[in-house]
Design a protein around this motif. Sequence first.
Motif, short mmCIF file in Angstrom:
data_model
loop_
_atom_site.label_atom_id
_atom_site.label_comp_id
_atom_site.label_asym_id
_atom_site.label_seq_id
_atom_site.Cartn_x
_atom_site.Cartn_y
_atom_site.Cartn_z
N UNK A 1 0.85 -1.18 0.00
CA UNK A 1 0.00 0.00 0.00
C UNK A 1 0.89 1.23 0.00
N UNK A 2 0.50 2.22 -0.79
CA UNK A 2 1.19 3.50 -0.79
C UNK A 2 0.20 4.61 -1.08
N UNK A 3 0.50 5.79 -0.57
CA UNK A 3 -0.40 6.94 -0.66
C UNK A 3 0.21 8.05 -1.50
N UNK A 4 -0.67 8.83 -2.12
CA UNK A 4 -0.21 10.02 -2.82
C UNK A 4 0.24 11.06 -1.78
N UNK A 5 1.07 11.96 -2.22
CA UNK A 5 1.56 13.04 -1.36
C UNK A 5 0.38 13.86 -0.87
N UNK A 6 0.32 14.05 0.43
CA UNK A 6 -0.76 14.80 1.08
C UNK A 6 -2.14 14.21 0.80
N UNK A 7 -2.15 12.94 0.42
CA UNK A 7 -3.40 12.20 0.13
C UNK A 7 -4.27 12.92 -0.91
N UNK A 8 -3.62 13.56 -1.87
CA UNK A 8 -4.36 14.23 -2.94
C UNK A 8 -5.04 13.18 -3.82
N UNK A 9 -6.29 13.38 -4.20
CA UNK A 9 -7.06 12.38 -4.96
C UNK A 9 -6.73 12.39 -6.47
N UNK A 10 -5.47 12.22 -6.78
CA UNK A 10 -4.99 12.27 -8.17
C UNK A 10 -5.74 11.27 -9.05
N UNK A 11 -5.99 10.07 -8.51
CA UNK A 11 -6.55 8.99 -9.32
C UNK A 11 -8.07 8.98 -9.36
N UNK A 12 -8.68 10.05 -8.86
CA UNK A 12 -10.11 10.24 -9.08
C UNK A 12 -10.33 10.43 -10.59
N UNK A 13 -9.29 10.89 -11.28
CA UNK A 13 -9.29 10.98 -12.74
C UNK A 13 -8.98 9.58 -13.28
N UNK A 14 -10.00 8.95 -13.87
CA UNK A 14 -9.87 7.57 -14.35
C UNK A 14 -8.66 7.37 -15.25
N UNK A 15 -8.41 8.30 -16.17
CA UNK A 15 -7.30 8.13 -17.10
C UNK A 15 -5.96 8.10 -16.37
N UNK A 16 -5.83 8.84 -15.28
CA UNK A 16 -4.59 8.81 -14.50
C UNK A 16 -4.50 7.51 -13.70
N UNK A 17 -5.62 7.02 -13.21
CA UNK A 17 -5.64 5.72 -12.53
C UNK A 17 -5.22 4.59 -13.44
N UNK A 18 -5.56 4.68 -14.72
CA UNK A 18 -5.16 3.65 -15.68
C UNK A 18 -3.64 3.60 -15.85
#
Length: 152
Positions: A25-42
């Motif tokens: 498990x790993x977290x984004x910096x400051x728990x920013x929801x970067x991967x709420x963007x589906x294309x970035x999650x891919x």
Amino acid sequence: MPDLPASHRLRAGRYAEPNRIYLLTTNTLDRKPIFADFSLGRLVVHQFRRAQNVGLAKSLAWVVMPDHFHWLIELENCSLRRLMRETKSLIARDVNECSGRSGPLWQQGFHDRALRREEDLVKMARYVVANPLRAGLVEKLGDYPLWDAIWV
């Protein structure tokens, strides 16, 4: 144990064993929801597949949440440190390039849990992929697009 920063305490006593099952498990910096963007999650999914294709780890189950990921793997021909360093670095490069952002994407370090072979891996995989349900992001697992498990 000396008072070390959290990222260093995560590494204390870490031992990686080939062919062992790990939950990472790993977290984004400051728990920013970067991967709420589906294309970035891919882009995260792409790096999970790359790691498997080059023989670093076999992906058993994973979920990409808006601000972190859980990845159930069987470690193959590398250390946990190398696997996570390469994966996180390549994801950051891809995300920054595709989104026009710059700078670090991840918090330092990662959490790992080694599993015994006797443990119910299917139960752990269900736990991993059910994260979006527990977080209230969807009402049915099938409605969440960024997860997979070899048992499904």
